[in-house]
Design an enzyme around this catalytic site. Structure first.
Site, PDB file in Angstrom:
ATOM      1  N   ASP A 195      34.502  42.340  40.845  1.00 27.22           N
ATOM      2  CA  ASP A 195      35.428  42.292  39.697  1.00 27.22           C
ATOM      3  C   ASP A 195      34.606  42.352  38.404  1.00 27.22           C
ATOM      4  O   ASP A 195      33.373  42.289  38.430  1.00 27.22           O
ATOM      5  CB  ASP A 195      36.196  40.959  39.805  1.00 27.22           C
ATOM      6  CG  ASP A 195      37.290  40.788  38.759  1.00 27.22           C
ATOM      7  OD1 ASP A 195      37.812  41.803  38.257  1.00 27.22           O
ATOM      8  OD2 ASP A 195      37.630  39.623  38.458  1.00 27.22           O
TER       9      ASP A 195
ATOM     10  N   GLU B 283      33.291  46.305  34.403  1.00 22.94           N
ATOM     11  CA  GLU B 283      33.408  47.393  33.406  1.00 22.94           C
ATOM     12  C   GLU B 283      32.133  47.556  32.582  1.00 22.94           C
ATOM     13  O   GLU B 283      31.859  48.703  32.198  1.00 22.94           O
ATOM     14  CB  GLU B 283      34.605  47.124  32.484  1.00 22.94           C
ATOM     15  CG  GLU B 283      35.939  47.182  33.196  1.00 22.94           C
ATOM     16  CD  GLU B 283      36.194  46.008  34.151  1.00 22.94           C
ATOM     17  OE1 GLU B 283      35.657  44.921  33.874  1.00 22.94           O
ATOM     18  OE2 GLU B 283      36.890  46.194  35.147  1.00 22.94           O
TER      19      GLU B 283
ATOM     20  N   ASP C  91      44.918  43.950  36.169  1.00 23.62           N
ATOM     21  CA  ASP C  91      45.814  42.839  35.828  1.00 23.62           C
ATOM     22  C   ASP C  91      47.179  43.298  35.339  1.00 23.62           C
ATOM     23  O   ASP C  91      47.471  43.284  34.145  1.00 23.62           O
ATOM     24  CB  ASP C  91      45.163  41.958  34.758  1.00 23.62           C
ATOM     25  CG  ASP C  91      43.904  41.286  35.272  1.00 23.62           C
ATOM     26  OD1 ASP C  91      43.703  41.264  36.505  1.00 23.62           O
ATOM     27  OD2 ASP C  91      43.116  40.793  34.439  1.00 23.62           O
TER      28      ASP C  91
HETATM   29  O1  MIG Z   1      38.905  37.131  33.831  1.00 20.98           O
HETATM   30  O2  MIG Z   1      38.623  36.299  39.093  1.00 20.98           O
HETATM   31  O3  MIG Z   1      41.402  41.356  37.545  1.00 20.98           O
HETATM   32  O4  MIG Z   1      42.257  40.016  39.834  1.00 20.98           O
HETATM   33  O5  MIG Z   1      41.993  37.217  39.839  1.00 20.98           O
HETATM   34  C1  MIG Z   1      39.697  37.255  34.964  1.00 20.98           C
HETATM   35  C2  MIG Z   1      39.783  36.017  38.390  1.00 20.98           C
HETATM   36  C3  MIG Z   1      38.846  37.561  36.155  1.00 20.98           C
HETATM   37  C4  MIG Z   1      40.232  39.421  36.822  1.00 20.98           C
HETATM   38  C5  MIG Z   1      40.786  40.170  37.980  1.00 20.98           C
HETATM   39  C6  MIG Z   1      41.751  39.301  38.728  1.00 20.98           C
HETATM   40  C7  MIG Z   1      41.067  38.032  39.182  1.00 20.98           C
HETATM   41  C8  MIG Z   1      40.495  37.305  37.962  1.00 20.98           C
HETATM   42  N1  MIG Z   1      39.569  38.179  37.244  1.00 20.98           N
END
Ligand code: MIG
Length: 716
Positions: free
Chosen positions: A346, A349, A426
């Site tokens: 995650d 980016e 999200d």
């Molecule tokens: O700043 O890990 O898109 O699916 O649950 C949020 C917590 C960080 C973003 C992801 C989301 C995930 C969440 N993450």
């Protein structure tokens, strides 16, 4: 006189840079050409991140070639523009909000953590695909790749225009007789998805976050008790010790191996999150070894760059460095040894909470190495996540060489499907986001990434029972099917909305699990040809221009047409399409379950209802036969071990089904087509759907089955 004039002209032009040795435009395949701007600087672009390998010229671009980019620079930006004929429909550009049809749209390719897709009106999301698919009014098609990782915009308001903040870039143009053929050529250039493990096609349950361990176990148990099929439980960031990647919180998850063993004993796989940001804290083993290996992205002054993410102050691996990718990959060794089955990358980016525009400064420095040049973040930003999941995949493969890795990535770039699957970030629990999920996954599929899906049920905000029911029923036909929920929301498991929705969910999940043989065959096809699993309706008839905008209904493969209950006046393809009952449901009258129509001429293999893919066994197959106008139908089934790589050595079986109607008799024959596995005896049941209804054979071990279309054989 004339000669002299010409010479002066040439000299003048070349002195201001118009005539240049440059790189000549070339044909790089049948009807595939690459075009270069005169001021092309290969060192600023190569090796390509999108292309599997540097294209080899096979000739000159023929003089008759019509689709040529015009290159120019203006106000410090570089441009490439291609004309678009009236009536041409544009698709692709990867992950987008808005409609499937991209004409008139603008998208910024600058990977962005975009909560609820609010930033820039959702015109830039987590991924960048500098790729446009064009379908001409006659159904012939073309594709355009801007081979460019730098920050850029794709403007489709009146033409195809790429506008980049980086140096001039080359353009590849593909021309074919159909969009399907263009997609296959694209896959030949950018590569195909690796065949994923079978279990990753099952239902997956996630939440931010299931902690402590007792909660993980009880969620898993509830699926089994309630007989809701599920294959994977996901662990989000709270399992970590202070959000430190590759650690486990001692109180919440004292025994990670024990958690995974427990899940495995109940037929689940486990996926755990790993982010790129490494807590900058001396004494933390990842930070220490990363610092020792000099693995961090640097600021422009050459110092370690730090930015805030979940753990607080973090350093970020410089994945452009081969040593860094190897180091990162090796971190998975002990981690996977705890019984982790898949990894969720995650925030790649990368998302940096206190960085400019939510990421790193554009002038941060990446050192590169191997084939990759040292350069700025402006060049490498869009491929940061791709390089991360490449490192993850390589590391996981090294430690588990006999398993197919599963990695889910939020960020991506054209070609990142080679390393992992993706989800669309999200979203929120509203009808609008549910509807949006269809064109989002369709365009990802048309941009090289066949394995995607949304946060089913919606990530942010609470979900109403009605919305959840609609969403899970629709999502059952997406390539990647995972329910997720943000930490501030109420529960969103399929049982959290009362008995009615629990039953709706069970039907939806049972439908998906019965169709797994068909899905898996499509994943195999995607891994071989690049054809997406989920396809736009217009693929059913590329000459029917009334289908070009349809993005509520969609196809799964060529043979299943999915019409969600919430679809308003969907445009459906002409010809024979017959509603099939997958698990005994009556989708015409059902409030939630999409109508599933089978194409005339198709045979769909279905398995049994199972609770997870460890029970997947093709000992009893149902073949749904829908004869076409000529009374014929065909289909196929791919099967293998479901994991590992023995299939590459031929350990698989493709069986082919053909059916032919003569009067009131439909005769179906099953034959082995390829693969080293034998087609042993198994039980078959043939269900023939015609305009007179459905007719079924009894279960039989015969591979040659005749169904008389008579009253006694009628079902429903
Ligand atoms: O700043 O890990 O898109 O699916 O649950 C949020 C917590 C960080 C973003 C992801 C989301 C995930 C969440 N993450």
């Amino acid at each position: 006189m004339m000669k002299k004039y010409l010479l002066v002209c040439l000299l003048t032009i070349s002195s201001i840079g118009f005539i240049h040795a440059g790189q000549p435009d070339k044909l790089i395949g049948k009807n595939v050409s690459v075009f270069y701007p005169i001021n092309y600087n290969a060192a600023a672009h190569k090796p390509s991140f999108a292309l599997l390998k540097e294209p080899i010229a096979v000739g000159d671009v023929p003089g008759s070639w019509d689709l040529r980019p015009r290159f120019y620079s203006k106000d410090g930006k570089t441009y490439a523009t291609l004309p678009v004929a009236k009536g041409t429909c544009l698709y692709g550009t990867g992950e987008n909000t808005g409609s499937l049809l991209r004409n008139g749209k603008n998208v910024t390719l600058w990977n962005t953590d975009n909560y609820e897709f609010r930033k820039d009106d959702g015109k830039r999301l987590y991924q960048s695909h500098p790729w446009v698919l064009g379908v001409n009014s006659d159904g012939t098609a073309f594709g355009v790749i801007a081979d460019n990782t730098w920050k850029q915009r794709v403007d489709l308001t009146d033409s195809i225009r790429f506008i980049s903040d980086g140096p001039a870039f080359r353009i590849i143009v593909i021309k074919r007789n159909s969009p399907q053929e263009v997609i296959k050529v694209l896959a030949g250039l950018v590569g195909k998805m690796a065949l994923p493990p079978l279990w990753s096609l099952g239902y997956q349950q996630c939440r931010f976050s299931y902690v402590p361990d007792t909660r993980i176990k009880s969620v898993a148990d509830t699926f089994r008790i309630k007989k809701l099929p599920c294959d994977v439980i996901w662990m989000d960031i709270d399992y970590m010790d202070h959000f430190k990647v590759f650690t486990f919180d001692k109180e919440k998850i004292p025994d990670p191996k024990g958690v995974n063993d427990y899940l495995h004993s109940k037929g689940f796989k486990s996926i755990w999150m790993i982010d790129p940001g490494v807590k900058a804290e001396k004494g933390y083993f990842v930070y220490d070894s990363g610092s020792q290996g000099n693995h961090w992205v640097q600021s422009k002054d050459g110092k370690e760059f730090n930015g805030n993410v979940w753990p607080g102050k973090c350093a970020f691996p410089d994945f452009t460095r081969p040593e860094t990718r190897a180091w990162w990959g090796d971190l998975y060794k002990d981690y996977m040894a705890k019984g982790v089955d898949g990894v969720w990358n995650d925030m790649n980016e990368p998302s940096v909470f206190d960085g400019p525009d939510g990421t790193m400064p554009e002038d941060n420095h990446h050192r590169g190495g191997g084939e990759l040049a040292a350069d700025s973040h402006l060049r490498y930003h869009n491929v940061y996540g791709t390089l991360m999941i490449r490192a993850s995949r390589e590391g996981i493969l090294k430690t588990n060489p006999d398993k197919r890795p599963f990695i889910l990535s939020r960020s991506g770039y054209l070609g990142s499907h080679r390393y992992g699957a993706t989800w669309t970030g999200d979203n929120s629990s509203t009808e609008e986001y549910m509807k949006l999920s269809v064109p989002m996954s369709l365009n990802l599929g048309l941009s090289g990434q066949p394995f995607s899906g949304p946060d089913m049920g919606g990530f942010t905000k609470n979900t109403t029972p009605e919305l959840f029911g609609q969403w899970i029923a629709t999502d059952a036909f997406f390539p990647f099917m995972r329910g997720h929920a943000s930490n501030e929301t109420k529960s969103k498991e399929p049982w959290a909305f009362g008995t009615e929705i629990e039953n709706v969910s069970r039907t939806a999940l049972n439908r998906r699990y019965r169709l797994l043989p068909y899905f898996y065959t499509l994943f195999r096809e995607a891994s071989e040809t690049g054809m997406p699993v989920m396809r736009p309706v217009f693929f059913a008839d590329v000459k029917d221009t009334t289908l070009r905008k349809e993005d509520q209904a969609f196809l799964v493969g060529n043979d299943l047409l999915i019409v969600p209950k919430w679809a308003v006046n969907p445009k459906l393809p002409k010809g024979i399409w017959r509603t099939a009952s997958i698990v005994g449901e009556h989708s015409e009258t059902d409030k939630y379950q999409p109508d599933v129509k089978v194409r005339g001429g198709a045979i769909i293999p279905m398995g049994k209802i199972i609770q997870n893919t460890t029970q997947y066994k093709l000992d009893s197959l149902t073949l749904v036969v829908v004869p076409d106008k000529k009374g014929e139908a065909r289909g196929r089934l791919y099967e293998d071990a479901g994991d590992g790589f023995q299939y590459k050595k031929g350990d698989y079986l493709i069986s082919g089904f053909t059916a032919k109607q003569a009067g009131t008799l439909v005769k179906t024959i099953i034959k082995r087509e390829s693969g080293s596995w034998k087609l042993g005896p198994r039980y078959y049941k043939v269900v023939v759907i015609t305009d007179k209804g459905s007719f079924s054979s009894p279960w039989t071990k015969n591979a040659n089955i005749t169904v008389p279309l008579i009253a006694q054989n009628k079902v429903n």
